[in-house]
Motif scaffolding. Structure first.
Motif, PDB file in Angstrom:
ATOM      1  N   ALA A  55      -9.137  -0.808   1.411  1.00 55.47           N
ATOM      2  CA  ALA A  55     -10.157  -1.614   1.545  1.00 55.47           C
ATOM      3  C   ALA A  55     -11.379  -1.113   1.393  1.00 55.47           C
ATOM      4  O   ALA A  55     -11.989  -0.523   2.114  1.00 55.47           O
ATOM      5  CB  ALA A  55      -9.871  -2.578   2.642  1.00 55.47           C
ATOM      6  N   HIS A  61     -10.921  -2.025  -7.795  1.00 57.68           N
ATOM      7  CA  HIS A  61      -9.940  -3.028  -8.006  1.00 57.68           C
ATOM      8  C   HIS A  61      -9.380  -3.054  -6.570  1.00 57.68           C
ATOM      9  O   HIS A  61      -9.506  -2.248  -5.759  1.00 57.68           O
ATOM     10  CB  HIS A  61      -8.961  -2.053  -8.731  1.00 57.68           C
ATOM     11  CG  HIS A  61      -9.416  -1.941 -10.366  1.00 57.68           C
ATOM     12  ND1 HIS A  61      -9.937  -1.225 -10.920  1.00 57.68           N
ATOM     13  CD2 HIS A  61      -8.771  -2.584 -11.285  1.00 57.68           C
ATOM     14  CE1 HIS A  61     -10.388  -1.156 -11.989  1.00 57.68           C
ATOM     15  NE2 HIS A  61      -9.445  -2.120 -12.292  1.00 57.68           N
ATOM     16  N   PRO A  62      -8.662  -4.096  -6.481  1.00 50.34           N
ATOM     17  CA  PRO A  62      -8.118  -4.235  -5.212  1.00 50.34           C
ATOM     18  C   PRO A  62      -7.127  -3.471  -4.734  1.00 50.34           C
ATOM     19  O   PRO A  62      -6.459  -2.736  -5.706  1.00 50.34           O
ATOM     20  CB  PRO A  62      -7.403  -5.829  -5.169  1.00 50.34           C
ATOM     21  CG  PRO A  62      -7.657  -6.259  -6.501  1.00 50.34           C
ATOM     22  CD  PRO A  62      -8.202  -5.506  -7.237  1.00 50.34           C
ATOM     23  N   ARG A  66      -2.664  -5.657  -1.870  1.00 49.93           N
ATOM     24  CA  ARG A  66      -3.508  -6.895  -2.394  1.00 49.93           C
ATOM     25  C   ARG A  66      -2.881  -7.511  -3.769  1.00 49.93           C
ATOM     26  O   ARG A  66      -2.831  -8.767  -3.799  1.00 49.93           O
ATOM     27  CB  ARG A  66      -4.808  -6.547  -2.435  1.00 49.93           C
ATOM     28  CG  ARG A  66      -5.873  -7.528  -1.666  1.00 49.93           C
ATOM     29  CD  ARG A  66      -5.470  -8.625  -0.721  1.00 49.93           C
ATOM     30  NE  ARG A  66      -6.012  -8.179   0.641  1.00 49.93           N
ATOM     31  CZ  ARG A  66      -5.746  -8.564   1.661  1.00 49.93           C
ATOM     32  NH1 ARG A  66      -4.725  -9.238   1.772  1.00 49.93           N
ATOM     33  NH2 ARG A  66      -6.396  -8.099   2.689  1.00 49.93           N
ATOM     34  N   ARG A  67      -2.834  -6.508  -4.563  1.00 46.98           N
ATOM     35  CA  ARG A  67      -2.233  -6.897  -5.965  1.00 46.98           C
ATOM     36  C   ARG A  67      -1.017  -7.715  -5.875  1.00 46.98           C
ATOM     37  O   ARG A  67      -0.800  -8.425  -6.360  1.00 46.98           O
ATOM     38  CB  ARG A  67      -2.240  -5.780  -6.899  1.00 46.98           C
ATOM     39  CG  ARG A  67      -3.679  -5.239  -7.479  1.00 46.98           C
ATOM     40  CD  ARG A  67      -3.661  -4.070  -7.990  1.00 46.98           C
ATOM     41  NE  ARG A  67      -4.601  -3.259  -8.197  1.00 46.98           N
ATOM     42  CZ  ARG A  67      -5.013  -2.310  -9.190  1.00 46.98           C
ATOM     43  NH1 ARG A  67      -4.176  -1.847  -9.952  1.00 46.98           N
ATOM     44  NH2 ARG A  67      -6.207  -1.722  -9.148  1.00 46.98           N
TER      45      ARG A  67
END
Length: 112
Positions: A55, A61-62, A66-67
């Motif tokens: 994080a 990008h996450p 999270r994706r």
């Protein structure tokens, strides 16, 4: 694909210089497939770990975890692009020289 990102710390070392010239891609695929099976139960924990460790406000990008949360919440949708076995074989033939070059570079770097 998202799970491969979560497993990348485990999978990356498997791309190693060992292997028979010309057969590295098949060996790497078998090794990665077996490792993915071995770590299947750990995937939820690894996804959670990526959320905590990757994080950042500066990330482009996450994190993979999270994706996964986003994709898991979406309704099922058929694939837009489907690769046939013949197309996959053509792609493998295209990649083979690059895979062999990578294997040689790794072998030289590790003096094997």
């Amino acid at each position: 694909m998202i799970d491969l990102l979560a497993l990348s710390p485990v999978l990356a070392p498997l791309i190693a210089p060992n292997g028979t010239p010309g057969a590295a891609m098949d060996m790497w695929r078998r090794t990665i497939a077996a490792t993915r099976e071995d770590h299947a139960r750990q995937l939820p924990l690894l996804r959670q770990l990526t959320i905590r460790q990757q994080a950042s406000l500066l990330a482009s990008h996450p994190a993979p975890g999270r994706r996964h949360q986003v994709v898991a919440g979406m309704a099922y949708q058929d694939a837009s692009v489907v690769v046939t076995e013949g197309e996959a074989a053509n792609l493998d033939a295209e990649w083979q020289p690059y895979v062999e070059a990578l294997r040689k570079q790794l072998a030289e770097a590790y003096e094997l």
